[in-house]
Design a protein around this motif. Structure first.
Motif, mmCIF file in Angstrom:
data_model
loop_
_atom_site.group_PDB
_atom_site.id
_atom_site.type_symbol
_atom_site.label_atom_id
_atom_site.label_comp_id
_atom_site.label_asym_id
_atom_site.label_seq_id
_atom_site.Cartn_x
_atom_site.Cartn_y
_atom_site.Cartn_z
ATOM 1 N N ILE A 1 0.841 -1.207 0.000
ATOM 2 C CA ILE A 1 0.000 0.000 0.000
ATOM 3 C C ILE A 1 0.870 1.249 0.000
ATOM 4 O O ILE A 1 0.626 2.211 -0.748
ATOM 5 N N THR B 1 0.922 3.968 -3.086
ATOM 6 C CA THR B 1 0.510 5.348 -2.821
ATOM 7 C C THR B 1 1.629 6.302 -3.182
ATOM 8 O O THR B 1 1.403 7.367 -3.788
ATOM 9 N N ARG B 2 2.839 5.968 -2.826
ATOM 10 C CA ARG B 2 3.980 6.849 -3.103
ATOM 11 C C ARG B 2 4.211 6.986 -4.600
ATOM 12 O O ARG B 2 4.616 8.056 -5.084
ATOM 13 N N ALA C 1 -3.127 5.460 -6.311
ATOM 14 C CA ALA C 1 -3.993 5.454 -5.128
ATOM 15 C C ALA C 1 -5.117 4.432 -5.249
ATOM 16 O O ALA C 1 -5.481 3.767 -4.266
ATOM 17 N N ALA D 1 -3.876 1.085 -4.516
ATOM 18 C CA ALA D 1 -3.629 0.970 -3.071
ATOM 19 C C ALA D 1 -4.932 0.728 -2.324
ATOM 20 O O ALA D 1 -5.002 -0.100 -1.405
ATOM 21 N N GLN D 2 -6.010 1.457 -2.739
ATOM 22 C CA GLN D 2 -7.319 1.256 -2.101
ATOM 23 C C GLN D 2 -7.846 -0.148 -2.379
ATOM 24 O O GLN D 2 -8.502 -0.767 -1.511
ATOM 25 N N TRP E 1 -4.681 2.275 7.205
ATOM 26 C CA TRP E 1 -4.738 2.861 5.859
ATOM 27 C C TRP E 1 -4.341 4.327 5.888
ATOM 28 O O TRP E 1 -3.540 4.790 5.075
ATOM 29 N N ARG F 1 -1.116 6.004 4.084
ATOM 30 C CA ARG F 1 -1.331 7.035 3.058
ATOM 31 C C ARG F 1 -0.604 8.318 3.431
ATOM 32 O O ARG F 1 0.036 8.947 2.582
ATOM 33 N N LEU G 1 2.375 9.929 1.191
ATOM 34 C CA LEU G 1 2.248 11.256 0.592
ATOM 35 C C LEU G 1 3.367 12.189 1.050
ATOM 36 O O LEU G 1 3.866 13.000 0.266
ATOM 37 N N GLU H 1 -2.102 17.141 -2.135
ATOM 38 C CA GLU H 1 -3.011 16.114 -1.651
ATOM 39 C C GLU H 1 -3.142 16.183 -0.134
ATOM 40 O O GLU H 1 -4.216 15.974 0.421
#
Length: 820
Positions: free
Chosen positions: A680, A684-685, A689, A692-693, A706, A710, A714, A722
């Motif tokens: 995840i 995300t990185r 996204a 990842a979800q 989560w 996240r 980020l 974001e």
């Protein structure tokens, strides 16, 4: 009182003596002229080329008879292995027997035990003709004149020497490697009219005149060679065949039966009943006997053996000659005379002492040495008395040599006794060493004397006890319990005794139970275990190894059992031995996973087996292989109610690997092998996204986890936009403080400050600190003003600068109105 020079003969300018060691040596029914005799103890084997008197069927069987020098039968070795072509002794009293077909037996004690090897190199095809021995090895002459050398008895590696001419060999001998320039054995062959010297690489013709030569013999030091010519002459030449040293004409019409060296300074020729001893410069002395004479050369002399007598012929040692020579005026001779005068209570004793006073130390030393060379006990005592008298007169004298000689003579006289039959000279004793002399007594089963000699010379005695006990288990007809009890009682408290050797002897005799009982008294597990394994007492060996606490020894037994037993039996043996099981497990984990799987399966250790498969999956190079391993790991746990959690984890791992493989095919992001959280975070990185979800929803990752993943992804990505959007969210499952801390640690104070107002659940002091960390002192002061915290405002005033100071003072004044 015997005259010490009565048995002396002058040969040239030197004296030789012939000492009678034993009389009545052999019985009349031993026809010595019909036997091949070698070594001391004597090995007798019937000469197959001669006729024998028939004395019954029991005497018609071939045998090798071992006798002491006094004629005592030590052992009869029955022989049925073919015609013997060589009999010889090694330096450590091993009997070598070489047969016509090239088989070599090495009897390593005097009790008939032997090792065996073959000469090879065509010996079986052409046949062995004769052999010549030295202390460490031998050479065999084949019927085709090929020569096979065995340089060492303890590590026999027969090798072919250079090939000599094929003409008949009249006589031959060897020069030991210690006395050759090449440091390999050289063979001297009398072939045809000449002499050939053969070594490993070449056969060289030395071309001496007046051949052929009927006998060839080399001196013990390898420096001289004796040649016996066809016309009855004896030549002594240098071993390089360059210099003729002496010549002697025997005037004999027949060829002597044997020619040997007596020490390094004379040669002995033996006919049927006549012996010539040839000294330097061709001088000679002759001896006559009633029967056949056999020559047995030794280190410092020669043994002469007949049915009636055993004599020792040698050059008179220098100290003995100095003391006893007729008309000698040496200090030692005068000192010996002084003792004689002292016993007569004559004043001449003191006169003699005063006469040799300046040389008294030398006289004492000479008498001590002369005593060592004497076989006659009377003269030993007289010489030692003379030495004792002389040293008593001296103010200072080191008596160590005197004491050592007294001890040595006591030992030598004991072993020379006719019931023992070891007529060892002083020179031989020095070369042999006391330890080897004790070993020779042990080989003859003279255990009591061996113990007494060992105690007297302060030598270890354990070898004597072990050999006695080993012989007891071999020959005793008593029941095994009594034998064991007797041995244990005898050896109780004796240091250094190895029960393992005794048990080995019992096992070799087929007494397995006795061997096992004896091993219980062996304190060293390292000695117990190998023998127990060879006896196939595997479980007892394993238990003994475990009891010792030596893991290397336990491993040794386990490896032996693993090679020997079927796998199921091996596991059955170790199953109720936790130490053994733990060692097998630890070793297999490093070296043999298949064995470890079998062990876990045998013990029904499903979880351990599953963990091992999971570990192996991590080592696989591709996802398909990893998935297969994990499926196998899950299959092991399917029927187990105790491991539902682990089974669920394995199933999730399979789904995760499959999902990561799909993502990697699309993104090439290197996700395979990562955990759920790491997957995840990385997605995300990288900006994926939605993927990842998808992972979050697939594996029901908790909301808090989560959000944490996240947030950190980020921040690591520096996606401030974001994150700013996140600040507009009304609620965060993890609170807003983590946002502030993570963003602040990334260096973005402006964005971090946007989250401070949302941290309403924190105390005022914490929010003040957060404003200060962002560098907004006035904002921190406003926070303190709202809370009416004057002390915090005072603190912030100290940190402020410029207009911010006036602003904070204004706030303080609001909280502290001036008095009128």
């Amino acid at each position: 009182m015997s005259n010490p020079t009565a048995d002396w003969d002058k040969v040239g300018d030197r004296f030789y003596r012939k000492i009678q060691l034993y009389s009545g040596v052999f019985d009349d029914d031993v026809e010595l002229e019909n036997y091949i005799v070698t070594g001391a103890p004597y090995a007798l084997y019937r000469d197959e080329a001669k006729l024998h008197t028939y004395r019954g069927s029991h005497t018609s069987k071939s045998s090798i008879d071992l006798y002491s020098c006094a004629g005592k039968l030590i052992r009869r070795i029955n022989w049925d292995k073919g015609s013997i072509r060589g009999l010889g002794w090694s330096d450590d009293e091993k009997l070598l027997v070489i047969t016509q077909d090239g088989t070599v037996r090495c009897y390593y004690d005097l009790q008939g035990d032997f090792t065996q090897f073959s000469l090879g190199n065509g010996a079986e095809e052409h046949g062995v003709k004769s052999c010549r021995f030295w202390t460490l090895g031998f050479v065999a002459l084949l019927s085709n004149n090929h020569l096979i050398s065995v340089p060492r008895y303890d590590d026999p590696r027969p090798k072919l020497l250079a090939v000599p001419p094929t003409e008949p060999v009249h006589s031959w001998t060897v020069i030991p490697p210690a006395f050759t320039l090449s440091r390999s054995v050289e063979v001297v062959l009398a072939i045809g009219e000449t002499i050939h010297v053969v070594d490993a690489s070449e056969s060289e013709d030395r071309e001496p005149p007046n051949g052929p030569f009927k006998h060839v013999s080399v001196s013990p030091n390898g420096r001289f060679v004796t040649l016996y010519t066809e016309d009855g002459k004896v030549w002594v030449i240098s071993s390089d065949f360059q210099k003729k040293l002496s010549e002697y004409d025997s005037k004999a019409k027949t060829v002597p039966q044997d020619v040997q060296w007596c020490g390094n300074n004379s040669v002995v020729l033996a006919w049927e009943d006549e012996v010539h001893m040839v000294g330097p410069n061709g001088a000679a002395s002759k001896y006559y006997y009633d029967g056949r004479v056999h020559l047995i050369p030794d280190l410092d002399g020669m043994r002469l053996i007949t049915n009636d007598v055993c004599e020792y012929l040698q050059k008179v040692p220098d100290p003995t000659e100095e003391v006893f020579k007729l008309g000698s005026k040496s200090p030692a001779s005068i000192l010996l005379d002084a003792v004689d005068q002292l016993e007569k209570k004559s004043p001449k004793a003191d006169d003699n002492i005063q006469l040799i006073r300046p040389n008294l130390v030398e006289a004492v030393d000479t008498c001590v040495k002369a005593a060592g060379h004497e076989f006659d006990i009377h003269w030993q005592k007289q010489l030692l008395k003379a030495a004792s008298f002389g040293k008593s007169v001296l103010d200072l004298y080191n008596s160590d040599d005197f004491v050592d000689m007294c001890e040595t003579l006591r030992v030598l006289n004991a072993v020379r006794f006719f019931k023992i039959g070891l007529p060892v000279s002083y020179e031989q004793y020095l070369r042999l060493t006391p330890e080897k002399l004790v070993q020779r007594l042990i080989n003859r089963r003279e255990y009591l004397l061996a113990l007494r000699v060992s105690d007297y010379l302060r030598l270890p005695t354990e070898k004597v006890y072990v050999h006695w006990a080993s012989q007891k288990v071999r020959v005793s007809a008593d029941n095994e319990d009594n034998i064991c009890r007797m041995i244990v009682e005898k050896l109780k408290g004796k240091q250094g005794v190895s029960f393992e050797e005794i048990a080995h002897a019992a096992y070799d005799e087929g007494r397995g139970r006795l061997a096992t009982e004896l091993l219980n008294y062996e304190p060293r597990a390292g000695k117990q275990v190998p023998l127990l394994l060879s006896m196939e007492e595997d479980e007892i060996a394993l238990d003994k190894a475990i009891e010792s606490g030596d893991t290397d020894l336990v491993f040794f037994v386990l490896l032996h059992l693993k090679r020997k037993l079927p796998l199921a039996s091996f596991f059955r043996v170790i199953n109720n031995r936790p130490v053994a099981t733990a060692l097998v497990e630890s070793s297999a984990r490093e070296q043999d996973h298949e064995l470890l799987k079998d062990l876990y399966y045998q013990d029904d250790r499903r979880l351990d087996g599953s963990n091992l498969l999971l570990y192996e999956s991590l080592q696989q190079p591709d996802v398909a292989s990893q998935t297969d391993k994990i499926k196998l790991a899950a299959k092991l746990l399917q029927d187990s109610k105790e491991h539902t959690f682990q089974l669920k984890c394995l199933e999730e791992t399979q789904r995760l690997l499959k999902m990561q493989d799909i993502f990697d095919k699309d993104l090439d992001a290197g996700l395979t092998g990562l955990s759920i959280n790491e997957t995840i975070f990385k997605l995300t990185r990288l900006g994926y996204a939605k993927r990842a979800q998808k992972v979050q929803s697939e594996f029901k990752v908790p909301e808090k986890t989560w959000w944490w993943l996240r947030l950190r992804a980020l921040v690591a990505k520096r996606d401030w936009g974001e994150l700013e959007e996140s600040s507009k969210t009304r609620k965060s499952p993890i609170g807003w403080e983590p946002f502030f801390n993570e963003i602040l640690s990334a260096g973005n104070t402006k964005l971090a400050s946007a989250f401070i107002p949302k941290c309403t659940n924190l105390p005022v002091t914490d929010r003040i600190d957060m404003w200060v960390k962002c560098g907004l002192v006035v904002k921190a002061a406003e926070e303190a003003l709202k809370a009416k915290d004057v002390s915090s405002l005072e603190m912030l005033k100290g940190k402020a600068s410029g207009t911010a100071v006036n602003e904070i003072e204004r706030m303080i004044s609001q909280l502290r109105p001036s008095r009128r």
